[in-house]
Design a protein around this motif. Sequence first.
Motif, PDB file in Angstrom:
ATOM      1  N   GLY A 245      -7.091  -4.227   7.407  1.00 36.73           N
ATOM      2  CA  GLY A 245      -6.180  -5.292   7.822  1.00 36.73           C
ATOM      3  C   GLY A 245      -5.433  -5.900   6.660  1.00 36.73           C
ATOM      4  N   VAL A 246      -6.145  -6.217   5.582  1.00 38.43           N
ATOM      5  CA  VAL A 246      -5.505  -6.813   4.399  1.00 38.43           C
ATOM      6  C   VAL A 246      -4.458  -5.873   3.819  1.00 38.43           C
ATOM      7  N   VAL A 247      -4.803  -4.604   3.678  1.00 37.42           N
ATOM      8  CA  VAL A 247      -3.869  -3.636   3.097  1.00 37.42           C
ATOM      9  C   VAL A 247      -2.642  -3.453   3.979  1.00 37.42           C
ATOM     10  N   THR A 248      -2.850  -3.259   5.274  1.00 35.47           N
ATOM     11  CA  THR A 248      -1.733  -2.972   6.177  1.00 35.47           C
ATOM     12  C   THR A 248      -0.790  -4.166   6.300  1.00 35.47           C
ATOM     13  N   VAL A 249      -1.343  -5.352   6.452  1.00 37.91           N
ATOM     14  CA  VAL A 249      -0.498  -6.545   6.606  1.00 37.91           C
ATOM     15  C   VAL A 249       0.324  -6.792   5.349  1.00 37.91           C
ATOM     16  N   ASN A 250      -0.241  -6.507   4.175  1.00 38.81           N
ATOM     17  CA  ASN A 250       0.490  -6.739   2.936  1.00 38.81           C
ATOM     18  C   ASN A 250       1.515  -5.654   2.631  1.00 38.81           C
ATOM     19  N   LEU A 251       1.226  -4.406   3.013  1.00 36.03           N
ATOM     20  CA  LEU A 251       2.136  -3.315   2.661  1.00 36.03           C
ATOM     21  C   LEU A 251       3.237  -3.095   3.687  1.00 36.03           C
ATOM     22  N   VAL A 252       2.914  -3.148   4.974  1.00 33.62           N
ATOM     23  CA  VAL A 252       3.918  -2.845   6.004  1.00 33.62           C
ATOM     24  C   VAL A 252       3.886  -3.898   7.118  1.00 33.62           C
ATOM     25  N   PRO A 253       4.139  -5.157   6.792  1.00 35.00           N
ATOM     26  CA  PRO A 253       4.090  -6.189   7.842  1.00 35.00           C
ATOM     27  C   PRO A 253       5.095  -5.957   8.952  1.00 35.00           C
ATOM     28  N   GLY A 254       6.259  -5.410   8.614  1.00 35.55           N
ATOM     29  CA  GLY A 254       7.278  -5.166   9.631  1.00 35.55           C
ATOM     30  C   GLY A 254       6.850  -4.102  10.622  1.00 35.55           C
ATOM     31  N   ALA A 255       6.170  -3.045  10.129  1.00 37.60           N
ATOM     32  CA  ALA A 255       5.734  -1.950  11.002  1.00 37.60           C
ATOM     33  C   ALA A 255       4.716  -2.431  12.026  1.00 37.60           C
ATOM     34  N   LEU A 256       3.881  -3.398  11.657  1.00 40.06           N
ATOM     35  CA  LEU A 256       2.898  -3.929  12.595  1.00 40.06           C
ATOM     36  C   LEU A 256       3.564  -4.644  13.760  1.00 40.06           C
ATOM     37  N   GLN A 257       4.766  -5.150  13.524  1.00 39.59           N
ATOM     38  CA  GLN A 257       5.492  -5.837  14.587  1.00 39.59           C
ATOM     39  C   GLN A 257       6.275  -4.868  15.468  1.00 39.59           C
ATOM     40  N   HIS A 261       1.032   0.917  16.651  1.00 37.03           N
ATOM     41  CA  HIS A 261       0.128   2.067  16.771  1.00 37.03           C
ATOM     42  C   HIS A 261       0.217   2.996  15.572  1.00 37.03           C
ATOM     43  N   VAL A 262       1.366   3.065  14.927  1.00 33.33           N
ATOM     44  CA  VAL A 262       1.516   3.975  13.788  1.00 33.33           C
ATOM     45  C   VAL A 262       1.748   3.219  12.489  1.00 33.33           C
ATOM     46  N   ALA A 263       1.472   1.923  12.484  1.00 32.09           N
ATOM     47  CA  ALA A 263       1.671   1.121  11.278  1.00 32.09           C
ATOM     48  C   ALA A 263       0.789   1.601  10.136  1.00 32.09           C
ATOM     49  N   LEU A 264      -0.452   1.978  10.444  1.00 33.56           N
ATOM     50  CA  LEU A 264      -1.340   2.467   9.398  1.00 33.56           C
ATOM     51  C   LEU A 264      -0.826   3.779   8.806  1.00 33.56           C
ATOM     52  N   LYS A 265      -0.207   4.581   9.644  1.00 34.76           N
ATOM     53  CA  LYS A 265       0.386   5.831   9.152  1.00 34.76           C
ATOM     54  C   LYS A 265       1.526   5.524   8.179  1.00 34.76           C
ATOM     55  N   ASP A 266       2.355   4.521   8.516  1.00 35.16           N
ATOM     56  CA  ASP A 266       3.437   4.118   7.616  1.00 35.16           C
ATOM     57  C   ASP A 266       2.888   3.607   6.289  1.00 35.16           C
ATOM     58  N   ALA A 267       1.804   2.828   6.357  1.00 37.99           N
ATOM     59  CA  ALA A 267       1.203   2.303   5.136  1.00 37.99           C
ATOM     60  C   ALA A 267       0.646   3.427   4.271  1.00 37.99           C
ATOM     61  N   ALA A 268       0.012   4.420   4.894  1.00 41.28           N
ATOM     62  CA  ALA A 268      -0.541   5.546   4.137  1.00 41.28           C
ATOM     63  C   ALA A 268       0.565   6.341   3.454  1.00 41.28           C
TER      64      ALA A 268
END
Length: 452
Positions: A245-257, A261-268
């Motif tokens: 959660g910390v990593v994803t929210v900080n790296l790709v906050p826009g993708a989570l919005q 479903h694929v926000a973690l993929k964008d972060a990776a």
Amino acid sequence: MSDERLGLTEAVSMALGGMIGGGIYAVMGVVAGITTYATWAAFVLAGVVALAAGYSYNALNRLSDSNGGSVTFVQCFTGNTTLAGMTGWTLLVGYIGSMAMYAFAFGEFAVAFEAVPAEVVGLPARPLLSVLAVAGFVGLNVLGARTTGTVENVLVAAKVAILLAFGVLGLAYAFGYGGSGTLQFGVGHLTQFGPIVAAAISFVAFQGWQLLFYDQDSISDPVTTIRRAVYVAIPVAVLIYVLVGVVTVNLVPGALQTHPHVALKDAASLMLRPYGLAALGGTVLALSALFSTGSAINATLFSAAHFAKGMLSDDLLPDRIGSADADGVPARVVVLIGAVTAAFTAVGGLGAITSFASLSFMIVFGAMSYLAFRHRDQEAVNPVPPLVGVVGAAGFFPLMLWNLANREPNTFYMVVVIAVLVVTVELLYFERDDIAAEVVPFEEVPVGNSSG
């Protein structure tokens, strides 16, 4: 099915497999949308309540005359068979809804691979792949407990390793290549109401551990093994959720919005871009999603089948479903649960049934915590954890309803309809003798015997 027994490793895998499933991909976006950088706090709070409920389950398991789960505890400590049966039926619907959600997510992630066509023999690939996933795990469960446990070990090890690597690489990116050198934790949000609402929504991601209590016939030294597995699995799940959660929210906050479903993929993809491995990062994370949803289907199906067999033994399910005297779980039970799950996941539109499942778990967890608190005078029960479980579940339930009513009113109304239907069917089944006794028999008047 085989009666081979599972050890601590398989028990921890089953618990983690039931928790770290599709929820980490689907719930993450909703939670982040409510509380942004304080997402980690929502997972910690939900995990604390789940751990308190886990303590309550373990306490009741030691105190009960016969080992079991929620249904056994209700029957043992209240003596109310109807209430125990209604609890069991409600949980079965919840488990089927959860598996349908996992299978739905499995199909979505599989279709996301470019090598997978959008249609197969004229049929949409997503529902077809979802149904095939359910069918595959039905087959594994029919083969036996040891086969199921071995597969679960492999799936859980793979997804946990990938998610931990995701978190570590994300932290390295944040403090190195292209990162700001700092992480935001949303401390200012902790004094607001948002993290509590988000914790209620994320609670469904922490329900998998209690499935172990229905598998006790398949577990070596079940009381001790399950207690240890619960106290290992829940903290590990919290750690993984917080890290991701910390990593994803900080790296790709826009993708989570925009596409959670694929926000973690964008972060990776982002964190591996400096190494020229952006495509590989996205692919590996997508594979992790398949491992996660697959192991969640496997663990939940395995435990739900054992749960159903226990209900058959207590005469809380119709005998036509399967034989309570069978060695292991009757194959018919596994196939029936799998068939209903496949039907739900093929149709899609799972918001209502998964929300109903989440609310069901809150009610049952709160009720088990209350039962444990009532027995706080026993040496085996410390009253503090059960009290935390009661207060947490009682607080989460109205918050979940409030969120549905305000954000997804159509889903809210469907949840109400499903609840009414489930309770009605339960009452008609468990109170059928009393209802029949109240019906006045109709005595037909013979033809030609009327006066006039």
